[in-house]
Write an enzyme that holds these catalytic residues in place. Structure first.
Site: not given
Length: 286
Positions: A131-132, A135, A206
């Protein structure tokens, strides 16, 4: 594409709001000053936001020898994502959370707390870091920094305007300033609108990072399980004396909200509702 379009519209709305508030309080000159001030602050945010936030949370860079499993996960995910490997940091805090920062994939860092390392399994940490890295890949870290900076400039200008009204009146437009109603709208409601737009950008990114992260790791269920544990862990976290505590200005950077919500939690939520994120992830198939 839908999320990126929405983000673009929201960023444009923030910029437009900044120009309007500058024009209202200072006319054409005020509009130009507000715009230049935003450019300067965004320049600083672009070059230094990562260093500021890492220092804020006393993050320490760890080597592969110090944290082999963490580096193994980041190595594999960066390869799958097709981006350079970011620097790896650890934050000494029992708060279970993680964030990414950096102006682009070539100058990025991911940070995890000691709390998240103790709480999650290897595959769940992999889901979180995917997930990071999403980003980082999508340059959300830069988008968030820009949005926060513009919203901060709007709030600062409105604060100055309120003080100016107290100590000698307001207005500076080239024409009628719109009276007290116009002042209230620009000095009170504009900063509120800016904050809501910034939070909407955060929530939108998100969802996008959840989806992209799941595609990178090919394990959406691992991120879903992690989010459920992190939601519970952060809501029940009681910081110790030595724990680094989350700041409201950077709460949007974490994978789940590190702050306990109040009565207006749903309106000023920095993240989407965790149950909705989990539902979307569990519906994904590869």
């Amino acid at each position: 594409m839908k999320n990126m379009f929405r983000t673009t519209v929201l960023l444009a709305s923030l910029t437009g709001l900044l120009v309007l508030i500058g024009d209202y309080f200072g006319g054409t000159g005020g509009m130009i000053i507000a715009f230049l001030f935003a450019v300067i602050m965004n320049f600083g945010s672009y070059w230094y936001s990562d260093k500021i936030v890492l220092k804020m949370y006393r993050a320490r860079e760890v080597t592969p020898a110090e944290s082999p499993n963490l580096h193994k996960i980041v190595d594999g995910l960066a390869l799958k994502a097709g981006i350079p490997k970011p620097k790896v940091y650890v934050v000494d805090s029992g708060m279970p959370n993680a964030f990414a920062t950096g102006r682009n994939p070539q100058h990025a860092a991911v940070a995890v707390t000691t709390g998240i390392l103790n709480l999650l399994s290897f595959e769940e940490i992999e889901g979180v870091l995917a997930h990071e890295l999403a980003h980082v890949k999508n340059r959300d870290t830069l988008i968030s920094a820009v949005a926060a900076t513009i919203a901060g400039v709007i709030t600062m200008l409105a604060t100055w305007a309120r003080w100016a009204a107290i100590f000698g009146g307001f207005g500076g437009r080239d024409d009628d300033n719109g009276g007290i109603i116009g002042f209230i709208v620009m000095a009170v409601l504009a900063p509120l609108a800016a904050t809501l737009i910034q939070l909407a950008i955060s929530r939108s990114r998100e969802f996008a990072a959840d989806e992209e992260g799941a595609r990178i790791s090919k394990k959406p269920w691992a991120l879903a399980d992690a989010l459920e544990k992190l939601e519970y862990g952060n809501s029940h976290f009681k910081p110790g004396i030595r724990d680094v505590q989350a700041k409201e200005t950077s709460a949007h950077m974490f994978i789940v909200n590190p702050l306990k919500g109040g009565t207006l939690q749903s309106l000023f939520r920095t993240h989407p509702v965790t149950d909705e994120r989990v539902k979307r992830l569990r519906a994904m198939r590869f």
